[in-house]
Design a protein around this motif. Structure first.
Motif, PDB file in Angstrom:
ATOM      1  N   GLY A  67      53.880   0.722  75.916  1.00  7.55           N
ATOM      2  CA  GLY A  67      53.980   2.075  75.412  1.00  7.55           C
ATOM      3  C   GLY A  67      55.172   2.861  75.917  1.00  7.55           C
ATOM      4  N   GLN A 891      56.366  -1.423  68.351  1.00 12.46           N
ATOM      5  CA  GLN A 891      56.426  -0.014  67.946  1.00 12.46           C
ATOM      6  C   GLN A 891      57.077   0.136  66.570  1.00 12.46           C
ATOM      7  OE1 GLN A 891      58.226   2.421  71.017  1.00 12.46           O
ATOM      8  NE2 GLN A 891      57.006   1.477  72.654  1.00 12.46           N
ATOM      9  N   ASP A 896      57.164   3.195  63.749  1.00 12.33           N
ATOM     10  CA  ASP A 896      58.135   4.048  64.439  1.00 12.33           C
ATOM     11  C   ASP A 896      59.540   3.520  64.124  1.00 12.33           C
ATOM     12  OD1 ASP A 896      59.627   5.650  66.040  1.00 12.33           O
ATOM     13  OD2 ASP A 896      58.491   5.288  67.890  1.00 12.33           O
TER      14      ASP A 896
END
Length: 920
Positions: A67, A891, A896
């Motif tokens: 993350g 991601q 994203d």
């Protein structure tokens, strides 16, 4: 940042350099990015070394980046990427250091150096006539090609070079404490500049950018190094065989594909071809004009003090230089005149004039030889009055440069896929009323039509004809090439390469297109001639197997044979290492290439031609890469007859040619291997060749079957590949000008070879460099110790087999299936993931076992200590880059798609490619 290794005294200076450079980088990361980023970098570094010592599990390290915010990720990626750059510098300097130690100790020259080659030639006692015949039309041509993993900017290279120079000065100069501190500050200053300079461009590279990237290596090293090596080799060979007039033209001459390779690249146009050729010519003429200006300043000899030759006086008087201050300086006047004529030459065909041009009403040179003749007049006059030492300096290098580079600098090859030629030819023949549906014809009828067209000057088009966009574009490109040949000379475009060449008609279609552009002259009753050679590229395993048959059938056509005869009986054939690997895997591809060379050598002997092989080698082992010296010596007898062309790509170009000393060493390697393969018996099999070939026939087929079961027959394999590697993102990111696929399909066959290999390298599977080999060996041996002993014997005696296993071991040493498992987790289908990754891990373990059994060593890099040092020193620094790439891919695929995330993925790709050094 610091690094350690197993610790031999000989490598302590390398470790010290890495500690010194890494320490400065670490300090700058802290100062520039703050304590938090520095702490994360340090934590990742420490944990990576703990992982190597088996003190933690890989998952513990991976959690550091779970993350992670992109704003934090990018400086961490940059930190580890910059360490790879600095480690490369340290290793290059260490190699120089070790070579210098060997030389000072009086040890025998190392293999792959020209000095070692000269010693081998002296021991062989070859007669003059044999040498003259084998080195007739000798050529060694490194051909620069574009590459998507090499996106570093020129500024980065220049900063690296300054750091390298400072590190050399630091080591080799006796400095007191204050002086050393000042040098250290300068190193720190350059590393700070490097840190604050973007490693890569934000926008997608255009072909024009790639052209400039390729040309920068000439200014960095090749303009300086190539002419000197040519002069040295010619002098050494003529000293040994003074009556043979060896190498009347330079053996080492460069080539390029950048701007001429339109196979699968829609952005190559006639304008791009023009730009590529003229920018290269600009670099050559700019270099000559600059050197002439400096020579003008240096050769200030007065006619009151020296007696010049009559020819020099004539040259000076013809220059028209009216300055009273130069009335008694004939060399300056003569060189000014040479500069005005070279300026007029530049005005004739360049789009822009170099800075040192001198405008005057002068006659342009018709050829580089005319320029050489004038420089020879200057040289002869200097020697006449005892200035040999002056003539042997800048002037000699300039003369050698003009010989080597001509007006074109490097030859730009044109390349196009045979399917495109077929489309264009069908349209042209229909428009001209020759045949309404050429594509429907069988091969025999196609050949008959094409042969007839080659024999006539009648065109198949007219200036006012309207064709499809494809045909219009292709005709414009060949016409641009024709214009370059007319204005700059035949060296501007030496070859027309046919990708996926499978038949006689494929070769003849290219020849007819050259005729249509006015390049190929049918002869009209005289011998036909084309300054551009038609070069078939045999790529798939099947095409390689049929290559010699295709070539012989084409040579049986009288007009084509006459074209080859008019080119000195020289026929070039290109061998593709990429598609054959995608087709059948590592061992099958390498053996198909070896067999193809054997067949082509036999075909050349039967047809009376001189065969020149062009090896389309990529940087990685899966695309034919590996040490060039070993690869060339591993060719079959007769495959290297004084001639060799070889592609150089991407980060491998930077590793070899970004700096003069490295360039000299790597160019020497190509020359040494070519000379030895031509003049010495290096295969080593003797009468046992045929049994060895039979064994490899069997092994290659077994490897091909094993590879095919995974890549071509396993349901869902392509999905696994696309999800477990960054191949899908390669097409989305700003990497190179060429699309990742030839066409929009999900087939492995339609993927371009670079993304195919690069993706497996990034994910640390390295599959194209080894898969299928273990199964082949295990199945063939089948528990029989005698068979195992036979393979061990072949490994001992046969350079080809040694090289195949050595390169495979090198690439497997760079693989890491623990990291690859992290990439496999990107595949959501658990059943597919476990099936495919299970097959990969089983084969990897099997191949390691078989390598150990055959070589007798469990050390994959026993024969490659330099790579072993590199792997040990830097691979813990790659670990964070791989984990960060996986996290950013996760991601990105979750939606994203911010530019910063894309840039982060690109930075990881670039950093890994730099560190692995042969990724695509």
């Amino acid at each position: 940042m610091t690094a350690t290794d197993p610790g031999r005294a000989a490598t302590e200076p390398l470790r010290e350099d890495i500690r010194f450079l890494g320490g400065i980088l670490g300090q700058l990361v802290r100062e520039q990015e703050g304590d938090d980023v520095f702490a994360l970098v340090e934590k990742a570094r420490v944990e990576s070394f703990r992982l190597r010592r088996s003190e933690i599990e890989r998952g513990e390290l991976a959690t550091l980046f779970d993350g992670i915010e992109i704003g934090t990720a990018i400086p961490v990626i940059r930190a580890f990427s910059h360490f790879s750059l600095l480690a490369n510098l340290a290793e290059d300097i260490h190699r120089e250091r070790r070579r210098a130690i060997h030389i000072r100790a009086g040890e025998a020259p190392q293999d792959s150096s020209l000095a070692a080659t000269y010693a081998k030639l002296d021991a062989a006692k070859i007669d003059s006539a044999t040498v003259a015949d084998l080195l007739k039309d000798a050529l060694v041509a490194p051909v620069i090609t574009a590459h998507p993993t090499e996106t570093r900017r020129r500024t980065v290279f220049e900063t690296q070079r300054r750091i390298t120079d400072l590190m050399r000065f630091r080591e080799r100069t006796d400095l007191d404490e204050a002086e050393l501190a000042e040098v250290n500050v300068q190193v720190r200053r350059q590393i700070l500049t490097l840190w604050q300079t973007a490693l890569i461009r934000l926008s997608r590279l255009r072909i024009q950018d790639e052209i400039e990237v390729g040309l920068r290596y000439y200014e960095m090293s090749l303009l300086e190094v190539m002419p000197k090596i040519n002069a040295e080799l010619r002098a050494e060979l003529r000293k040994r065989w003074p009556d043979a007039d060896l190498l009347p033209t330079p053996i080492l001459r460069p080539g390029s594909w950048i701007g001429g390779d339109r196979d699968g690249n829609p952005f190559v146009t006639a304008e791009v071809v023009h730009a590529a050729i003229h920018r290269a010519a600009f670099v050559a003429l700019e270099h000559y004009l600059t050197e002439l200006r400096i020579l003008e300043q240096e050769l200030s000899m007065s006619a009151r003090l020296v007696s010049v030759t009559y020819a020099l006086d004539e040259l000076a008087d013809a220059a028209g230089e009216q300055s009273a201050f130069r009335a008694d300086e004939p060399y300056r006047r003569a060189l000014w005149g040479v500069r005005t004529r070279l300026t007029a030459t530049a005005e004739r065909f360049l789009d822009d004039l170099p800075a040192d041009a001198v405008r005057a009403d002068a006659e342009p040179y018709d050829s580089p030889q005319q320029l050489l003749d004038h420089l020879d007049i200057v040289d002869s006059s200097l020697r006449r009055h005892g200035d040999q030492i002056v003539a042997d300096d800048r002037l000699a290098t300039l003369r050698q440069s003009v010989e080597t580079f001509g007006f074109n600098l490097s030859g730009l090859d044109l390349r196009q896929n045979s399917e495109v030629h077929e489309e264009v030819m069908a349209e042209l023949l229909a428009w001209a009323g020759v045949h309404p549906n050429y594509k429907s014809l069988p091969e025999y009828d196609r050949v008959q039509i094409l042969t007839a067209e080659l024999a006539t000057r009648r065109p198949l088009s007219s200036p006012d004809a309207t064709f499809s966009e494809l045909t219009t574009k292709e005709l414009a490109i060949t016409r641009a090439a024709a214009n370059a040949v007319r204005t700059i000379g035949p060296g501007a475009v030496p070859n027309y390469i046919i990708s996926m060449c499978t038949s006689v008609s494929d070769m003849l279609e290219a020849a007819v297109l050259l005729k249509e552009a006015g390049i190929l002259d049918p002869g009209n009753g005289k011998a036909p001639y084309s300054p551009i050679g038609v070069v078939p590229l045999f790529e798939t395993i099947e095409d390689l197997q049929q290559g010699a048959t295709t070539l012989l059938a084409t040579l049986d056509i009288p007009i084509y044979r006459a074209l080859v005869r008019a080119r000195g009986d020289n026929q070039e054939v290109m061998l593709g290492y990429s598609d054959s690997n995608k087709d059948g895997g590592y061992l099958a591809a390498n053996w198909a290439l070896y067999r193809a060379e054997l067949d082509l050598v036999d075909a050349a002997r039967k047809s009376g031609i001189r065969l020149r092989l062009f090896h389309g080698r990529g940087g990685t082992v899966g695309r034919g890469g590996g040490p060039s010296y070993d690869a060339i010596l591993a060719q079959p007898v007769g495959a290297v007859t004084g001639s060799l062309r070889i592609t150089e790509q991407g980060e491998v170009i930077a590793a070899k040619y970004a700096e003069p000393r490295r360039a000299k060493r790597n160019l020497e390697t190509l020359l040494a291997a070519t000379i030895e393969s031509t003049l010495l018996d290096v295969e080593g099999l003797g009468s046992s060749a045929e049994p060895a070939y039979a064994i490899l026939d069997d092994l290659a087929e077994r490897a091909r079957v094993s590879y095919g079961e995974l890549v071509h027959e396993t349901p869902g394999f392509v999905e696994y590949f696309r999800l477990s590697t960054p191949v899908a993102e390669i097409g989305e990111l700003n990497i190179g000008s060429r699309p990742a696929s030839r066409k929009a399909t999900n087939s492995v066959y339609d993927l371009r070879a670079i993304p195919w290999v690069m993706s497996w390298s990034q994910s640390r599977v390295m599959l194209p460099g080894w898969y299928g080999v273990g199964s082949a060996f295990e199945g063939w041996i089948d528990g029989d110790d005698a068979k195992l002993a036979k393979l061990a014997d072949l490994h001992e005696k046969w350079p080809f087999f040694q090289t195949v296993l050595s390169n495979m071991a090198m690439v497997m040493s760079k693989a890491d299936l623990g990291l690859a498992a992290r990439y496999a987790e990107l595949v959501p289908n658990v059943e597919l993931r476990e099936k495919v990754f299970g097959m990969i891990t089983d084969e990897f373990d099997r191949t390691i076992r078989m390598h150990k059994a055959i070589t007798g060593s469990d050390d994959l890099l026993k024969d490659n200590p330099a790579v072993a040092r590199s792997v040990f020193n830097r691979f813990p620094y790659l670990e964070p880059l791989n984990h960060l790439q996986v996290e950013l891919l996760r991601q990105f695929r979750a939606g994203d798609d911010r530019e910063s995330v894309k840039r982060g993925i690109l930075l990881t790709m670039n950093g890994l490619a730099t560190a692995l050094q042969n990724s695509g």
